[in-house]
Design a protein around this motif. Structure first.
Motif, PDB file in Angstrom:
ATOM      1  N   GLU A  26       0.429   4.227  -2.696  1.00 28.89           N
ATOM      2  CA  GLU A  26       0.194   5.613  -2.268  1.00 28.89           C
ATOM      3  C   GLU A  26       1.164   6.559  -2.971  1.00 28.89           C
ATOM      4  O   GLU A  26       0.779   7.590  -3.527  1.00 28.89           O
ATOM      5  CB  GLU A  26       0.390   5.663  -0.741  1.00 28.89           C
ATOM      6  CG  GLU A  26       0.517   7.049  -0.176  1.00 28.89           C
ATOM      7  CD  GLU A  26      -0.741   7.452   0.577  1.00 28.89           C
ATOM      8  OE1 GLU A  26      -0.755   8.568   1.082  1.00 28.89           O
ATOM      9  OE2 GLU A  26      -1.681   6.655   0.627  1.00 28.89           O
ATOM     10  N   GLN A  27       2.427   6.171  -2.963  1.00 29.91           N
ATOM     11  CA  GLN A  27       3.465   7.012  -3.562  1.00 29.91           C
ATOM     12  C   GLN A  27       3.253   7.169  -5.073  1.00 29.91           C
ATOM     13  O   GLN A  27       3.377   8.254  -5.629  1.00 29.91           O
ATOM     14  CB  GLN A  27       4.810   6.344  -3.299  1.00 29.91           C
ATOM     15  CG  GLN A  27       5.998   7.154  -3.732  1.00 29.91           C
ATOM     16  CD  GLN A  27       7.229   6.252  -3.810  1.00 29.91           C
ATOM     17  OE1 GLN A  27       7.274   5.189  -3.196  1.00 29.91           O
ATOM     18  NE2 GLN A  27       8.204   6.657  -4.565  1.00 29.91           N
ATOM     19  N   SER A  49      -3.652  14.348  -8.971  1.00 32.17           N
ATOM     20  CA  SER A  49      -3.831  14.472  -7.530  1.00 32.17           C
ATOM     21  C   SER A  49      -3.021  15.635  -6.936  1.00 32.17           C
ATOM     22  O   SER A  49      -2.913  15.766  -5.747  1.00 32.17           O
ATOM     23  CB  SER A  49      -3.461  13.151  -6.856  1.00 32.17           C
ATOM     24  OG  SER A  49      -2.099  12.883  -7.087  1.00 32.17           O
ATOM     25  N   PRO A  90       0.818  -1.226   0.000  1.00 28.39           N
ATOM     26  CA  PRO A  90       0.000   0.000   0.000  1.00 28.39           C
ATOM     27  C   PRO A  90       0.851   1.275   0.000  1.00 28.39           C
ATOM     28  O   PRO A  90       0.452   2.279  -0.620  1.00 28.39           O
ATOM     29  CB  PRO A  90      -0.807  -0.100   1.293  1.00 28.39           C
ATOM     30  CG  PRO A  90      -0.759  -1.551   1.674  1.00 28.39           C
ATOM     31  CD  PRO A  90       0.499  -2.112   1.130  1.00 28.39           C
ATOM     32  N   ALA A  91       2.023   1.229   0.639  1.00 33.45           N
ATOM     33  CA  ALA A  91       2.868   2.434   0.675  1.00 33.45           C
ATOM     34  C   ALA A  91       3.349   2.768  -0.735  1.00 33.45           C
ATOM     35  O   ALA A  91       3.384   3.936  -1.140  1.00 33.45           O
ATOM     36  CB  ALA A  91       4.065   2.194   1.600  1.00 33.45           C
ATOM     37  N   VAL A 107       0.410   6.936  -6.677  1.00 28.81           N
ATOM     38  CA  VAL A 107      -0.788   7.740  -6.930  1.00 28.81           C
ATOM     39  C   VAL A 107      -0.469   9.214  -6.705  1.00 28.81           C
ATOM     40  O   VAL A 107      -0.885  10.073  -7.471  1.00 28.81           O
ATOM     41  CB  VAL A 107      -1.968   7.263  -6.051  1.00 28.81           C
ATOM     42  CG1 VAL A 107      -3.144   8.214  -6.168  1.00 28.81           C
ATOM     43  CG2 VAL A 107      -2.372   5.867  -6.469  1.00 28.81           C
ATOM     44  N   LYS A 108       0.324   9.494  -5.675  1.00 29.84           N
ATOM     45  CA  LYS A 108       0.675  10.887  -5.367  1.00 29.84           C
ATOM     46  C   LYS A 108       1.415  11.540  -6.528  1.00 29.84           C
ATOM     47  O   LYS A 108       1.289  12.716  -6.778  1.00 29.84           O
ATOM     48  CB  LYS A 108       1.559  10.917  -4.114  1.00 29.84           C
ATOM     49  CG  LYS A 108       0.903  11.671  -2.967  1.00 29.84           C
ATOM     50  CD  LYS A 108       1.911  11.968  -1.883  1.00 29.84           C
ATOM     51  CE  LYS A 108       1.703  11.049  -0.689  1.00 29.84           C
ATOM     52  NZ  LYS A 108       2.878  10.863   0.123  1.00 29.84           N
TER      53      LYS A 108
END
Ligand code: RET
Length: 273
Positions: free
Chosen positions: A263-264, A272, A259-260, A266-267
């Motif tokens: 997240e990175q 976003s 998940p980390a 997607v950022k």
């Protein structure tokens, strides 16, 4: 090997451009796949690197095939009033079809390897699948070659049939045994994997059909041109498009595993910001 003595201008240009397209697609996909490795977790990078190797090996062979083709024919009759320009086979070695088989001998086992590698299956399952798929793929290509280079239709049919036995075995392993092994994959990956296998079936099926054209009553220059188009387009789909799907699967799995990382990634997307 049956050499085609004369091609019309349109036939020559069609093969010339098709080979050129395949060369460009292979070279570009090699760069893309190598550049894309940081976008997946380290455990999936081997699959992308192997996929890039497949495209690189193919780009090299297409360069050789292109070179062999363009130096095998010479334009005659150009500019002479009332004379149709044609391309005649230059005396000498002729067009070398053998490069394709050398290419497949290297790339088909690697394609199967990357398919298994991207799934990150338990080591024992992976090893058992590869032990079945890789020897069968080499046998398929080796048995097909004598039939490719002969002009004798009976010999072509015999070698083609022999080569089809390992081909069907590979499909069996991929569709039956791999399905069992892939049950443990996330749902989205299961869907992608199904797409991957259908792409494989649709593109790999083009090779035996292109091979069999002379036995289906299409012969001479037409058969030659259709075979070059069939093999080249199937190669682009089986290597480039396939490699891109492998990338997509590796990315989905990377996000799913960590998940980390998701997240990175997607950022980083501009939407976003
Ligand atoms: C041959 C001979 C006739 C019978 C069969 C054949 C199958 C060839 C295949 C080739 C796949 C090549 C790929 C290359 C891409 O890298 C040898 C034409 C069944 C399936 C996927």
């Amino acid at each position: 090997m049956e050499q085609i003595l004369e091609l019309s201008n349109a036939q020559f240009q069609t093969v010339y451009n098709t080979l050129s397209l395949a060369l460009a697609a292979m070279a570009a996909t090699t760069i893309f796949l190598l550049a894309a490795t940081p976008r997946v977790l380290p455990r999936y990078r081997l699959a992308l690197i192997v996929s890039a190797m497949v495209c690189f090996i193919a780009a090299y062979h297409y360069w050789r095939i292109f070179d062999s083709f363009s130096s095998s024919y010479i334009a005659v009759g150009a500019g002479q009033p009332g004379v149709q320009e044609v391309f005649e086979l230059v005396k000498g070695d002729g067009f070398n079809e053998g490069y394709r088989y050398v290419d497949w001998l290297l790339t088909v086992p690697l394609l199967l390897f990357e398919t298994i590698a991207v799934l990150a299956l338990p080591a024992a399952v992976r090893r058992s699948l590869l032990w079945k798929l890789i020897p069968a793929s080499a046998l398929m290509i080796i048995l097909g070659y004598p039939g490719e280079i002969t002009a004798d239709l009976t010999a072509k049919a015999v070698w083609g049939t022999l080569s089809t036995i390992p081909f069907l075995y590979i499909l069996y392993v991929l569709f039956v045994e791999l399905s069992r092994a892939a049950k443990t994959q996330p749902t989205q990956v299961g869907k992608e994997l199904a797409g991957l296998r259908w792409l494989l079936l649709a593109t790999w099926g083009v090779y035996p059909i292109s091979y069999a054209l002379p036995m289906l009553g299409i012969d001479g220059a037409d058969s030659f041109v259709y075979r070059q188009i069939g093999y080249s387009l199937a190669d682009v789909l089986a290597k480039c498009l396939y490699g891109l799907l492998i990338f997509k699967i590796a990315r989905i799995k990377s996000m799913d595993d960590d998940p980390a990382f998701a997240e990175q990634e997607v950022k980083e997307a501009p939407s976003s910001k």
